[in-house]
Design an enzyme around this catalytic site. Structure first.
Site, short mmCIF file in Angstrom:
data_model
loop_
_atom_site.label_atom_id
_atom_site.label_comp_id
_atom_site.label_asym_id
_atom_site.label_seq_id
_atom_site.Cartn_x
_atom_site.Cartn_y
_atom_site.Cartn_z
N CYS A 1 99.91 -19.78 41.33
CA CYS A 1 100.23 -19.88 42.89
C CYS A 1 101.05 -18.60 43.38
CB CYS A 1 100.63 -21.29 43.12
SG CYS A 1 102.41 -21.33 42.46
N HIS A 2 101.35 -17.79 42.83
CA HIS A 2 102.25 -16.72 43.14
C HIS A 2 101.74 -15.42 42.62
CE1 HIS A 2 105.82 -14.25 43.68
NE2 HIS A 2 105.97 -14.73 44.72
N PHE A 3 100.83 -14.87 43.11
CA PHE A 3 100.02 -14.95 44.17
C PHE A 3 98.62 -15.00 43.61
CE2 PHE A 3 103.37 -12.23 45.38
CZ PHE A 3 103.83 -12.90 46.66
#
EC number: 4.2.1.59
Length: 171
Positions: free
Chosen positions: A69-71
């Site tokens: 999720c990052h990124f």
């Protein structure tokens, strides 16, 4: 409780449940927020300032939760998680010394990022040098720290501060 000079992941998780250093000692986070797999060494007379040091490690796996999720399509470990690990270790040091209460991060002097932790990395190493501990009405630890990825220093932080409080209701 006998103080050891190294700790396994299982022991660190036990600390998060109040089962390692005492029920009322500062606790580490558990599950995804525990950013440490092992404490390689901990002592109260080593390090740059002769007041204690901690060396700890995190094994990097491309499936770690934050890479998804990052990124998106540009996975990198959030710098704030490495910084939080440093605070976690200052709090662990205070618990290891026998502090009682709840640990809280209080601040940091300066943080520098000169690299990144990517999914292809193998290991993060945290190195903390304890500058000062206060054991009065206020219990506080102050440390300088670095984070290395696969042997290369990429983060540094000065004056990491963690306090231990018996009452956090007004904090």
């Amino acid at each position: 409780m006998t103080k050891a000079n190294s700790y396994t992941k299982e022991e660190l998780i036990a600390c998060g449940h109040g089962e390692l250093l005492g029920k009322n000692s500062p606790r580490l986070p558990v599950d995804n927020m525990l950013m440490i797999d092992r404490v390689v060494t901990i002592n109260d007379n080593g390090g740059t300032f002769g007041k204690g040091e901690i060396v700890a490690e995190l094994d990097i796996d491309p499936d770690l939760w934050f890479f998804g999720c990052h990124f998106v399509e540009d996975p990198v470990m959030p710098g704030c998680l490495g910084l939080d690990a440093m605070w976690q270790l200052v709090g662990f040091f205070l618990a290891w010394e026998g502090a009682q209460g709840k640990g809280r991060a209080l601040g940091v002097g300066e943080v520098k990022f000169t690299g990144q932790v990517l999914p292809g990395a193998k290991k993060v190493t945290y190195k903390l040098n304890i500058k000062r501990t206060i054991h009065r009405k206020l219990v506080m630890g102050i440390a300088d720290a670095t984070l290395e990825v696969d042997g290369r220093e990429i983060y540094s932080a000065t004056d990491l501060k963690v306090g231990v409080f018996t009452d956090t209701s007004t904090f």
